[in-house]
Design a protein around this motif. Structure first.
Motif, PDB file in Angstrom:
ATOM      1  N   LEU A  67       0.824  -1.276  -0.128  1.00  0.00           N
ATOM      2  CA  LEU A  67       0.017   0.043  -0.051  1.00  0.00           C
ATOM      3  C   LEU A  67       0.963   1.466  -0.068  1.00  0.00           C
ATOM      4  N   MET A  68       0.638   2.257  -0.874  1.00  0.00           N
ATOM      5  CA  MET A  68       1.581   3.340  -1.087  1.00  0.00           C
ATOM      6  C   MET A  68       0.824   4.723  -0.454  1.00  0.00           C
ATOM      7  N   THR A  69       1.823   5.505   0.300  1.00  0.00           N
ATOM      8  CA  THR A  69       1.422   6.600   0.789  1.00  0.00           C
ATOM      9  C   THR A  69       2.230   7.771   0.128  1.00  0.00           C
ATOM     10  N   ALA A  70       1.640   8.940  -0.097  1.00  0.00           N
ATOM     11  CA  ALA A  70       2.446   9.998  -0.819  1.00  0.00           C
ATOM     12  C   ALA A  70       2.075  11.222   0.334  1.00  0.00           C
ATOM     13  N   TRP A  71       3.566  12.066   0.224  1.00  0.00           N
ATOM     14  CA  TRP A  71       3.213  13.276   1.285  1.00  0.00           C
ATOM     15  C   TRP A  71       4.263  14.438   0.751  1.00  0.00           C
ATOM     16  N   ASP A  72       3.848  15.596   1.223  1.00  0.00           N
ATOM     17  CA  ASP A  72       4.883  16.771   0.752  1.00  0.00           C
ATOM     18  C   ASP A  72       5.963  16.780   1.891  1.00  0.00           C
ATOM     19  N   PRO A  73       7.183  16.392   1.572  1.00  0.00           N
ATOM     20  CA  PRO A  73       8.151  16.517   2.582  1.00  0.00           C
ATOM     21  C   PRO A  73       8.598  17.886   2.994  1.00  0.00           C
ATOM     22  N   THR A  74       8.255  18.978   2.191  1.00  0.00           N
ATOM     23  CA  THR A  74       8.616  20.391   2.502  1.00  0.00           C
ATOM     24  C   THR A  74       7.537  20.620   3.578  1.00  0.00           C
ATOM     25  N   ALA A  75       6.401  19.990   3.941  1.00  0.00           N
ATOM     26  CA  ALA A  75       5.442  20.336   4.616  1.00  0.00           C
ATOM     27  C   ALA A  75       5.457  19.313   6.003  1.00  0.00           C
ATOM     28  N   LEU A  76       5.631  18.188   5.684  1.00  0.00           N
ATOM     29  CA  LEU A  76       5.204  17.345   7.107  1.00  0.00           C
ATOM     30  C   LEU A  76       6.753  16.506   7.037  1.00  0.00           C
ATOM     31  N   ALA A  77       6.869  16.275   8.580  1.00  0.00           N
ATOM     32  CA  ALA A  77       8.012  15.221   8.773  1.00  0.00           C
ATOM     33  C   ALA A  77       7.372  14.299   9.793  1.00  0.00           C
ATOM     34  N   GLY A  78       8.237  13.120  10.022  1.00  0.00           N
ATOM     35  CA  GLY A  78       7.786  11.933  10.770  1.00  0.00           C
ATOM     36  C   GLY A  78       6.777  11.106  10.307  1.00  0.00           C
ATOM     37  N   ILE A  79       6.458  11.174   8.930  1.00  0.00           N
ATOM     38  CA  ILE A  79       5.367  10.283   8.293  1.00  0.00           C
ATOM     39  C   ILE A  79       6.203   8.911   8.092  1.00  0.00           C
ATOM     40  N   ARG A  80       5.269   7.758   8.468  1.00  0.00           N
ATOM     41  CA  ARG A  80       5.903   6.536   7.915  1.00  0.00           C
ATOM     42  C   ARG A  80       4.747   5.729   7.202  1.00  0.00           C
ATOM     43  N   ALA A  81       4.843   5.243   5.877  1.00  0.00           N
ATOM     44  CA  ALA A  81       3.977   4.503   5.188  1.00  0.00           C
ATOM     45  C   ALA A  81       3.626   3.274   5.987  1.00  0.00           C
ATOM     46  N   GLN A  82       2.422   3.052   6.394  1.00  0.00           N
ATOM     47  CA  GLN A  82       1.765   1.770   6.813  1.00  0.00           C
ATOM     48  C   GLN A  82       1.537   0.867   5.608  1.00  0.00           C
ATOM     49  N   PRO A  83       1.692  -0.377   6.182  1.00  0.00           N
ATOM     50  CA  PRO A  83       1.271  -1.664   5.508  1.00  0.00           C
ATOM     51  C   PRO A  83      -0.130  -2.110   5.425  1.00  0.00           C
ATOM     52  N   TYR A  84      -1.007  -1.091   5.961  1.00  0.00           N
ATOM     53  CA  TYR A  84      -2.345  -1.524   6.090  1.00  0.00           C
ATOM     54  C   TYR A  84      -3.160   0.010   5.804  1.00  0.00           C
ATOM     55  N   PRO A  85      -4.551   0.103   5.516  1.00  0.00           N
ATOM     56  CA  PRO A  85      -5.085   1.249   4.950  1.00  0.00           C
ATOM     57  C   PRO A  85      -4.968   2.373   6.095  1.00  0.00           C
ATOM     58  N   GLY A  86      -5.155   3.771   5.621  1.00  0.00           N
ATOM     59  CA  GLY A  86      -5.338   4.827   6.488  1.00  0.00           C
ATOM     60  C   GLY A  86      -3.975   5.335   6.796  1.00  0.00           C
ATOM     61  N   ILE A  87      -3.781   6.291   7.685  1.00  0.00           N
ATOM     62  CA  ILE A  87      -2.620   7.157   8.058  1.00  0.00           C
ATOM     63  C   ILE A  87      -2.698   7.181   9.568  1.00  0.00           C
ATOM     64  N   ASN A  88      -1.390   7.422   9.986  1.00  0.00           N
ATOM     65  CA  ASN A  88      -1.226   7.680  11.407  1.00  0.00           C
ATOM     66  C   ASN A  88      -0.192   8.786  11.737  1.00  0.00           C
ATOM     67  N   LEU A  89      -0.748   9.977  12.204  1.00  0.00           N
ATOM     68  CA  LEU A  89      -0.229  11.428  12.342  1.00  0.00           C
ATOM     69  C   LEU A  89       0.132  11.561  13.747  1.00  0.00           C
ATOM     70  N   LEU A  90       0.374  10.509  14.688  1.00  0.00           N
ATOM     71  CA  LEU A  90       0.459  10.879  16.070  1.00  0.00           C
ATOM     72  C   LEU A  90       2.127  11.345  16.447  1.00  0.00           C
ATOM     73  N   GLN A  91       2.727  10.850  15.405  1.00  0.00           N
ATOM     74  CA  GLN A  91       4.251  11.283  15.629  1.00  0.00           C
ATOM     75  C   GLN A  91       4.888  12.039  14.357  1.00  0.00           C
ATOM     76  N   ALA A  92       3.936  12.436  13.588  1.00  0.00           N
ATOM     77  CA  ALA A  92       4.141  13.527  12.691  1.00  0.00           C
ATOM     78  C   ALA A  92       4.136  15.013  13.158  1.00  0.00           C
ATOM     79  N   LYS A  93       4.861  15.912  12.206  1.00  0.00           N
ATOM     80  CA  LYS A  93       4.698  17.546  12.612  1.00  0.00           C
ATOM     81  C   LYS A  93       5.131  18.008  11.328  1.00  0.00           C
ATOM     82  N   TRP A  94       4.596  19.401  11.385  1.00  0.00           N
ATOM     83  CA  TRP A  94       5.233  20.366  10.414  1.00  0.00           C
ATOM     84  C   TRP A  94       6.465  20.549  10.347  1.00  0.00           C
ATOM     85  N   VAL A  95       7.087  20.607   9.135  1.00  0.00           N
ATOM     86  CA  VAL A  95       8.365  20.789   8.936  1.00  0.00           C
ATOM     87  C   VAL A  95       8.868  22.474   9.444  1.00  0.00           C
TER      88      VAL A  95
END
Length: 541
Positions: A513-541
């Motif tokens: 499963l593929m996830t895309a994000w803007d690395p100039t805006a977000l940090a701490g993103i990790r692609a999941q091997p199951y549907p959805g997203i988890n932003l609990l450890q993400a932040k603005w750049v």
């Protein structure tokens, strides 16, 4: 795609759709949290600046499934609930290691039959009321209630005896037998406020979208089939502090508009999941990071064993052997998948190559059909219209046509497919997607999610009364209760061999499963091997 457990008899037609996210929700969420307008908030709004601006996410699954954490397997709703609710323990979205959430610590002895938990001091629900032991007991009592059928029951009832209140801030979890996997399973029980959900009709409200937890984000509006919005909960004092003041999650199931929303200089979102393989190069060329997660996600075939000739294991095996899975991976999945060599994916901790592996062998397929006395077979494949599944269907048709099985493709909305299943309509073969990794990596859980004497999947296959099935179910129960980890692993691998041989409900390919994000805006993103997203450890750049 979804459970249904060996503890779930006689569920009515709508219940499965509530689990899966296929059933639309029409009623508004309670006014105190949702204040829905006559139409959705602007789905283009990424308003504000700096750290106060709104994070906009695009989710490739519907937000109109059940939001009840004890019931749902909806990809959108489960992902959102992980931001709204907490368990006593929660897990890292990638490693799945448990960490203390509402509880103050993880149990030190995984083999104990009693785990005591102290609740986090000062924890409150989004309406300001304190989280207490009564709330914890309330949720577990619902899950274990023999008269209440929930998805969560199948994850707990076999090993959990009860959850007791010790005092206002302390509870005891009592097990029927040592079950070390129970520590991770506890993360599937999200703690909900008793004062809200014990009211008449409140569980129906939870299905429709009412979500009040103690997590870092509170739901602020919910518009089925459009978007759901969140804001940081100011009084949250737990381990995953909110980094985004506001979030707007859009539901866009169709691939083209989902990709368009995150593309180009004027992109209306910073992150999207369920990225089509054909668009990876385009998005990377536009400066986005695109990453995949390989896990249990799979295309499976499910046979109606009461519809001849699919009661004959040789026919089911023949149709699996006939599929050119390498071509499917190359053409439909653009290399982002592997032919199934077990029910479990290859990096599952309990994986072992099955004794029966359906490597492409059209000659063997023809021989099996001849041995079964089957000729002139015509098959109608009832399929969900998930975009990557639709991409895989032509390979199945071409493969089956090539061995003399005249094949018709019949993709439909997921709702339509499983309504037919719940209405017990006749069918031959269903092709759909599944990913029990939403609930964890525990092989015992994964197998019970799909197989069990009274669960919905076995009801759909009409196979539970088969003598092989009855022996399988006994072997599964014995493995659950086996205390030795190595012995349990071997027992699971042995009964997975039976599941592979029988091919009643079985994966064809496992895919990324593929996830895309803007690395100039977000940090701490990790692609999941199951549907959805988890932003609990993400932040603005």
């Amino acid at each position: 795609m979804r459970d249904v457990t060996d503890d779930m008899p006689a569920l009515h037609r709508r219940t499965f759709l509530k689990y899966t996210g296929a059933l639309g929700a029409s009623a508004a969420v309670t006014a105190s949290l949702s204040a829905c307008s006559s139409g959705p908030e602007s789905t283009n709004d990424t308003g504000g600046s700096g750290k106060d601006r709104t994070l906009t996410a695009v989710i490739g699954y519907g937000n109109d499934g059940s939001w009840d954490p004890t019931q749902t397997a909806s990809a959108f709703c489960m992902a959102a609930n992980n931001h709204i609710y907490e368990g006593l323990l929660d897990t890292d979205p990638i490693s799945r290691e448990p960490y203390a959430a509402l509880a103050t610590q993880v149990p030190g002895d995984p083999n104990s039959t009693s785990w005591k938990f102290t609740l986090r001091a000062g924890a409150t629900f989004h309406d300001g009321k304190p989280v207490t032991a009564d709330d914890v007991v309330f949720v577990f009592d619902r899950i274990l209630d023999p008269d209440t059928q929930t998805l969560a029951k199948g994850f707990f009832a076999s090993w959990l005896k009860e959850v007791r209140k010790l005092d206002a801030q302390n509870v005891e979890v009592v097990l029927k037998f040592p079950f070390r996997e129970g520590i991770s399973r506890l993360t599937l029980a999200k703690i909900m406020p008793k004062h809200v959900f014990s009211r008449p009709g409140a569980w129906d409200d939870a299905i429709k979208g009412t979500a009040i937890g103690s997590g870092p984000y509170r739901q602020t509006a919910h518009h089925p089939k459009s978007n759901t919005t969140f804001e940081a909960y100011a009084d949250y004092n737990g381990p995953r502090r909110p980094a985004f003041q506001k979030m707007n999650w859009l539901t866009i199931v169709d691939a083209a508009p989902r990709v368009a929303r995150i593309s180009g200089a004027s992109a209306g979102a910073q992150i999207a999941d369920n990225i089509p393989y054909a668009n990876i190069g385009q998005l990377k060329g536009g400066g986005l990071t695109v990453a995949g997660g390989a896990g249990m996600n799979n295309l499976f075939l499910m046979f109606n064993t009461k519809h001849k000739p699919f009661d004959d294991v040789r026919v089911r095996q023949a149709l699996h052997y006939a599929i050119d899975t390498e071509k499917m991976v190359e053409v439909a999945l653009k290399g982002h998948g592997t032919p199934s060599s077990s029910f479990l994916n290859e990096n599952n901790p309990s994986y072992r190559r099955a004794k029966t592996v359906y490597d492409y062998d059209p000659d063997k397929a023809k021989a099996l059909l001849k041995e079964a006395g089957v000729s002139g077979l015509k098959v109608d494949i009832l399929a969900v219209n998930v975009s990557w599944i639709v991409d895989c269907l032509p390979t199945i048709k071409a493969s089956w046509d090539a061995i003399g099985v005249k094949t018709t493709l019949n993709p439909q909305e997921t709702t339509a497919v499983f309504t037919k299943m719940d209405q017990k309509q006749d069918y031959q073969v269903v092709a759909a997607a599944s990913n029990p990794n939403q609930f964890g990596l525990d092989a015992d859980l994964i197998m019970h999610y799909n197989y069990g004497p009274t669960n919905l999947w076995m009801g759909y296959t009409r196979w539970a009364g088969n003598a092989v099935a009855k022996k399988l179910f006994k072997d599964m129960d014995a493995a659950t209760q086996e205390p030795d980890p190595d012995r349990k692993k071997t027992m699971i691998q042995d009964y997975v061999d039976v599941v592979a041989e029988q091919a009643v409900l079985y994966p064809v390919v496992h895919n990324e499963l593929m996830t895309a994000w803007d690395p100039t805006a977000l940090a701490g993103i990790r692609a999941q091997p199951y549907p959805g997203i988890n932003l609990l450890q993400a932040k603005w750049v």
